[in-house]
Scaffold this active site. Structure first.
Site, short mmCIF file in Angstrom:
data_model
loop_
_atom_site.label_atom_id
_atom_site.label_comp_id
_atom_site.label_asym_id
_atom_site.label_seq_id
_atom_site.Cartn_x
_atom_site.Cartn_y
_atom_site.Cartn_z
N HIS A 138 0.83 -1.20 0.00
CA HIS A 138 0.00 0.00 0.00
C HIS A 138 0.86 1.25 0.00
CE1 HIS A 138 -2.58 -3.15 1.74
NE2 HIS A 138 -3.50 -2.58 1.01
N ARG A 157 -6.69 11.62 1.66
CA ARG A 157 -7.71 11.35 0.64
C ARG A 157 -8.92 10.67 1.25
NH1 ARG A 157 -5.96 9.57 -5.22
NH2 ARG A 157 -5.24 11.71 -4.97
N THR A 211 -9.54 2.06 7.78
CA THR A 211 -9.73 2.07 9.23
C THR A 211 -10.40 3.34 9.69
OG1 THR A 211 -7.72 0.74 9.42
CG2 THR A 211 -8.56 1.76 11.43
N SER A 212 -9.91 4.48 9.20
CA SER A 212 -10.47 5.75 9.67
C SER A 212 -11.93 5.89 9.28
CB SER A 212 -9.66 6.93 9.12
OG SER A 212 -9.78 7.02 7.72
N ALA A 214 -1.39 10.75 11.92
CA ALA A 214 -2.31 11.42 11.00
C ALA A 214 -3.75 11.38 11.51
CB ALA A 214 -2.22 10.77 9.62
#
Length: 580
Positions: A217, A402, A443-444, A556
């Site tokens: 990734h 994104r 996940t977010s 992040a």
């Protein structure tokens, strides 16, 4: 660099349009991904694979006879949502259950397990399995923490062949487990990959060096070494994989030398000549090797070596025929149990009461404030997209910015739609949370969806929630993150901003401070806490294998949560001034 696109934000959607048109003999589109063009025959377990896009031919390119029945397609390097996974599984399912399987990444694990729960609630027998083949991502003895990379292919192939042969769901899961236990992969990167629309790669490798132990990734390798010759690279890969071989006596092995997107086939064949010699010199018999691009990472330069130790059963499934858009072996029989699909669709949800019937004027006034907050959050996150991606790329895959933009934009639209239907604040938050989870993926995405829906459930659609109710709603949101995410404070995640925010809000509200003032102060505390995550080492998620590299850079997820908290505080201040 990924050069060909229209709108970078719609790259995956545009890719699917072309893929489906070019491969209509094999696949049709459904909400969330693709399924075989022919219906699943009665008695056959459906195997649904998936993950983020950017890995072609994984995952949609291997849907067809002998391989997968469906593929869930997320945004680039981003887990599909639970809703998308369930949708594809419903479309692929016949009457014998569904195995959903992905690589071992937090977002995939969360979303696909939620999809399994949803399918089971509908009476569909479903199981989930995560592939863990990457030897560089966790030490021996900690295999459950390893990522799934090119070994996805061997596990998916064997499980799919077992389903094609007629094994029941428990049998297909057993084969997947056996294939995973027998598979090891090590990869190297010579240069990073670039997301569509970006002007720089997610990571770079110094000239004359390679990154050892990359992720698929866009995660950089766990170490850097001088660039070897092809023979030297072959020795590094073979030694790395065989050094972690399972406790298995088998000397027959399936082998994949996998290109990551930019390494030429001719180069791979040069390396393969050395790899095959080294393996045979050590007494191994290579069974039907694969050399080429099977699990890529956009335009990353590099390759990986996968070995699966074969017993009689795994060898039969590895050698079984398959006929898919991107992978063909032998002569796979087309099993048609009815008419060719024109399009499969997810079950439509039954309509409930109209939103306006659930709310009152106070609830609708709260909904207007909530909708304005989503407007402001979407704009703030769009402005911060590049910086959030940069932070995430230090030790992760660089997709956080994104994903947050896609999620907040979807939430903004859903909030506006619910508001137009007369919804109260709770229903607006619920609609926004579901949209965020569905569109952001990863996940977010699932965590923000859980956060917002938990807050909405507490606030409700009637009345004007007082400060104590709002503080309780934020605590509910925090608890939802704990239950779902598997992380804890100190793991360098969004929790490290969310917990200080929650506690400061509760403390001030308990002292009879207005929720508006308390929220502002709590947002400031969350901002400082997010900055302080720079000193932490990640203990969970894609950044964990590169924990040392992340030191000095804030998380992040914590950064974006603090940004959203500040943005809501600003929005509330403006609204209060407007009322005055």
């Amino acid at each position: 660099m990924t050069k060909l696109f229209n709108d970078p934000a719609r790259f995956t959607e545009d890719m699917l349009v072309g893929f489906l048109d070019a491969n209509s003999r094999y696949v049709v589109g459904v909400p969330g991904g693709v399924v075989r063009a022919q219906t699943t025959r009665p008695g056959k377990v459906a195997v649904v694979i998936g993950g983020g896009s950017g890995h072609y031919p994984a995952f949609c390119g291997t849907v067809g006879p002998g391989f997968a029945d469906g593929a869930v397609v997320g945004n680039i390097f981003t887990s599909p949502s639970a809703e998308e996974a369930a949708s594809v599984a419903r479309a692929a399912h016949s009457d014998a259950g569904v195995l959903l399987t992905t690589g071992n990444y937090a977002g995939d694990v969360m979303n696909f397990n939620l999809a399994v729960d949803q399918l089971r609630s509908e009476g569909i027998e479903a199981q989930y399995f995560a592939v863990t083949d990457d030897v560089a991502s966790a030490e021996r003895g900690q295999e459950a923490k390893r990522r799934g990379i090119a070994g996805d292919f061997t596990v998916f192939k064997c499980a799919s062949a077992a389903a094609e042969e007629g094994l029941d769901l428990a049998g297909v899961v057993r084969v997947a487990e056996a294939a995973n236990a027998a598979t090891r992969t090590l990869g190297v990167a010579f240069d990073g990959c670039t997301l569509p629309g970006a002007d720089h790669p997610l990571f770079t490798v110094p000239e004359g060096h390679m990154g050892l132990g990359l992720g698929i990734h866009g995660e950089p390798g766990v170490s850097e070494e001088k660039m070897p010759t092809a023979a030297g690279l072959a020795a590094t890969l073979v030694d790395g994989v065989l050094g972690d071989r399972p406790d298995a006596p088998e000397k027959r092995i399936a082998v994949i030398l996998n290109g990551l997107g930019r390494t030429k086939y001719e180069e791979l064949f040069v390396v393969w000549g050395e790899v095959s010699r080294l393996l045979r010199d050590r007494g191994y018999t290579i069974v039907e090797p694969e050399v080429g691009e099977l699990v890529t990472s956009l335009d990353m330069a590099g390759c990986s070596l996968t070995v699966m130790w074969l017993d009689e059963e795994l060898e039969r499934y590895w050698a079984a025929p398959a006929d898919t858009p991107a992978y063909k072996k032998g002569a796979a029989q087309q099993h048609v149990s009815g008419e060719r699909r024109s399009e499969a669709t997810a079950r439509s949800a039954s309509s409930g009461p109209k939103l306006a019937e659930l709310s009152d004027e106070d609830g609708r006034a709260g909904a207007r404030l909530v909708a304005r907050a989503f407007d402001a959050m979407a704009e703030a996150l769009a402005d911060a997209e590049e910086e959030l991606g940069r932070i995430d790329a230090v030790a992760g895959d660089g997709d956080h910015g994104r994903g947050m933009v896609k999620g907040s934009s979807a939430a903004r639209e859903a909030a506006a739609s619910a508001l137009s239907e007369g919804a109260g604040q709770g229903s607006v938050l619920n609609a926004a949370g579901k949209a965020w989870a569905a569109k952001a993926g990863g996940t977010s995405g699932v965590l923000w969806g859980a956060l917002l829906t938990a807050l909405g459930a507490r606030l409700g659609d009637t009345g004007r929630p007082d400060s104590s109710v709002i503080a309780a709603g934020v605590r509910d949101a925090y608890d939802a993150l704990i239950r779902l995410g598997g992380a804890a404070p100190g793991d360098k995640t969004m929790l490290d901003a969310m917990l200080p925010f929650t506690e400061e809000l509760e403390r001030r509200v308990a002292q009879d401070e207005s929720w508006q003032s308390a929220w502002r102060a709590a947002a400031d505390v969350a901002t400082e806490a997010a900055r302080a995550t720079a000193d932490l080492r990640p203990k969970i998620g894609r950044a964990r294998p590169l924990a040392e590299r992340s030191v000095g850079t804030p998380d992040a997820g914590a950064t974006s949560l603090a940004l959203c908290a500040r943005t809501v505080a600003d929005c509330v201040t403006l609204s209060t001034q407007g009322e005055n």
